[in-house]
Design a protein around this motif. Structure first.
Motif, mmCIF file in Angstrom:
data_model
loop_
_atom_site.group_PDB
_atom_site.id
_atom_site.type_symbol
_atom_site.label_atom_id
_atom_site.label_comp_id
_atom_site.label_asym_id
_atom_site.label_seq_id
_atom_site.Cartn_x
_atom_site.Cartn_y
_atom_site.Cartn_z
ATOM 1 N N LYS A 176 0.849 -1.197 0.000
ATOM 2 C CA LYS A 176 0.000 0.000 0.000
ATOM 3 C C LYS A 176 0.885 1.247 0.000
ATOM 4 N N SER A 177 0.287 2.376 -0.411
ATOM 5 C CA SER A 177 1.044 3.624 -0.407
ATOM 6 C C SER A 177 0.121 4.822 -0.206
ATOM 7 N N LEU A 178 0.731 5.941 0.173
ATOM 8 C CA LEU A 178 0.019 7.185 0.453
ATOM 9 C C LEU A 178 0.963 8.339 0.169
ATOM 10 N N SER A 179 0.463 9.374 -0.471
ATOM 11 C CA SER A 179 1.245 10.600 -0.660
ATOM 12 C C SER A 179 0.764 11.631 0.349
ATOM 13 N N VAL A 180 1.720 12.314 0.977
ATOM 14 C CA VAL A 180 1.406 13.352 1.955
ATOM 15 C C VAL A 180 2.090 14.628 1.488
ATOM 16 N N TYR A 181 1.319 15.690 1.340
ATOM 17 C CA TYR A 181 1.850 16.981 0.906
ATOM 18 C C TYR A 181 1.670 17.966 2.058
ATOM 19 N N ILE A 182 2.769 18.620 2.459
ATOM 20 C CA ILE A 182 2.729 19.521 3.608
ATOM 21 C C ILE A 182 3.172 20.917 3.174
ATOM 22 N N SER A 183 2.390 21.920 3.588
ATOM 23 C CA SER A 183 2.710 23.305 3.271
ATOM 24 C C SER A 183 2.757 24.135 4.547
ATOM 25 N N LYS A 239 3.386 27.389 4.313
ATOM 26 C CA LYS A 239 2.763 28.642 3.878
ATOM 27 C C LYS A 239 1.266 28.622 4.153
ATOM 28 N N TYR A 240 0.602 27.539 3.823
ATOM 29 C CA TYR A 240 -0.847 27.440 4.006
ATOM 30 C C TYR A 240 -1.223 26.688 5.279
ATOM 31 N N SER A 241 -0.228 26.221 6.015
ATOM 32 C CA SER A 241 -0.420 25.477 7.260
ATOM 33 C C SER A 241 -1.422 24.339 7.088
ATOM 34 N N GLU A 242 -1.149 23.502 6.083
ATOM 35 C CA GLU A 242 -2.039 22.366 5.850
ATOM 36 C C GLU A 242 -1.279 21.130 5.403
ATOM 37 N N ILE A 243 -1.927 19.995 5.628
ATOM 38 C CA ILE A 243 -1.414 18.702 5.197
ATOM 39 C C ILE A 243 -2.475 18.081 4.299
ATOM 40 N N ILE A 244 -2.078 17.684 3.098
ATOM 41 C CA ILE A 244 -2.987 17.009 2.170
ATOM 42 C C ILE A 244 -2.601 15.536 2.143
ATOM 43 N N LEU A 245 -3.548 14.679 2.435
ATOM 44 C CA LEU A 245 -3.318 13.229 2.423
ATOM 45 C C LEU A 245 -4.016 12.676 1.184
ATOM 46 N N ALA A 246 -3.233 12.124 0.272
ATOM 47 C CA ALA A 246 -3.755 11.630 -1.001
ATOM 48 C C ALA A 246 -3.607 10.111 -1.060
ATOM 49 N N PRO A 247 -4.689 9.373 -0.730
ATOM 50 C CA PRO A 247 -4.609 7.907 -0.802
ATOM 51 C C PRO A 247 -4.330 7.446 -2.229
ATOM 52 N N GLN A 248 -3.616 6.353 -2.349
ATOM 53 C CA GLN A 248 -3.243 5.805 -3.650
ATOM 54 C C GLN A 248 -4.145 4.632 -4.031
ATOM 55 N N SER A 249 -4.238 4.398 -5.314
ATOM 56 C CA SER A 249 -4.879 3.199 -5.864
ATOM 57 C C SER A 249 -3.887 2.577 -6.819
ATOM 58 N N LYS A 250 -4.069 1.299 -7.091
ATOM 59 C CA LYS A 250 -3.236 0.624 -8.083
ATOM 60 C C LYS A 250 -4.152 0.196 -9.207
ATOM 61 N N ASP A 251 -3.779 0.547 -10.431
ATOM 62 C CA ASP A 251 -4.600 0.190 -11.584
ATOM 63 C C ASP A 251 -4.632 -1.322 -11.727
ATOM 64 N N SER A 252 -5.831 -1.869 -11.850
ATOM 65 C CA SER A 252 -6.003 -3.318 -11.891
ATOM 66 C C SER A 252 -5.451 -3.948 -13.170
ATOM 67 N N LYS A 253 -5.367 -3.190 -14.233
ATOM 68 C CA LYS A 253 -4.885 -3.752 -15.502
ATOM 69 C C LYS A 253 -3.435 -3.386 -15.782
ATOM 70 N N ALA A 254 -3.113 -2.104 -15.666
ATOM 71 C CA ALA A 254 -1.771 -1.643 -16.031
ATOM 72 C C ALA A 254 -0.752 -1.808 -14.905
ATOM 73 N N GLY A 255 -1.212 -1.828 -13.642
ATOM 74 C CA GLY A 255 -0.309 -2.070 -12.530
ATOM 75 C C GLY A 255 0.375 -0.852 -11.948
ATOM 76 N N TYR A 256 0.096 0.354 -12.440
ATOM 77 C CA TYR A 256 0.725 1.548 -11.885
ATOM 78 C C TYR A 256 -0.156 2.140 -10.783
ATOM 79 N N SER A 257 0.434 2.957 -9.926
ATOM 80 C CA SER A 257 -0.300 3.596 -8.840
ATOM 81 C C SER A 257 -0.705 5.009 -9.230
#
Length: 167
Positions: A19-26, A28-46
């Motif tokens: 599993k994987s997750l991208s976390v973006y922290i700023s 300047k804007y004092s925020e954290i963006i949590l972007a859950p990942q998916s894996k493509d069922s056919k091509a295999g990329y996230s």
């Protein structure tokens, strides 16, 4: 004598995936963006899922850790239906307060969280600075660690004093 045939069906193996997750922290804007990942069922990329969670950077370590675990577990296997290639369709950019890719990359630091193996018992948290020197930070933590420990680890790696120095 007639022998009955036995019908034996081999059980389907449970799909194990890192599993994987991208976390973006700023700051300047004092925020954290949590972007859950998916894996493509056919091509295999996230790819990032459409729904990103945004929390305040000044939130307690407990809240940050809880949000990281919750979004990490949103990982799924799905077909990517939003392959347009347009930067404006990037889920993290849409969830941010920035309007351009350049502004986003300037004001948000990306951390990448992934399972160490397909069992996802331990998580790697790594910086994605992409400095020419190639120095990145990585730390490992148990997936079942206390929320406050997870949140503190995220904040420690974000506030680490690693920077690019030019001569």
């Amino acid at each position: 004598m007639k022998i009955r045939s036995l019908i034996f069906k081999v059980p389907e193996p449970e799909l194990k995936v890192v599993k994987s997750l991208s976390v973006y922290i700023s700051e300047k804007y004092s925020e954290i963006i949590l972007a859950p990942q998916s894996k493509d069922s056919k091509a295999g990329y996230s790819f990032e899922q459409e729904e990103c969670e945004v929390i305040d950077l000044k939130s307690s370590a407990e809240i940050i850790g809880e949000a990281v675990k919750r979004n990490f577990n949103k990982f799924n296997i799905a077909e990517n239906k939003s392959v347009s290639g347009k930067m404006a369709d990037w889920p993290a950019l849409k969830a941010s307060k920035e309007k351009t890719k350049i502004g986003f990359k300037k004001n948000y630091v990306r951390l990448y969280i992934s399972g160490v193996n397909e069992y996802n018992y331990s998580l790697n948290i790594e910086t994605v600075f992409n400095y020419p020197a190639g120095i990145e930070l990585t730390t490992t933590i148990a997936a079942k660690s206390e929320n406050v420990n997870m949140g503190n680890r995220i904040l420690k790696i974000f506030y680490s004093d690693i920077c690019e120095r030019r001569k």
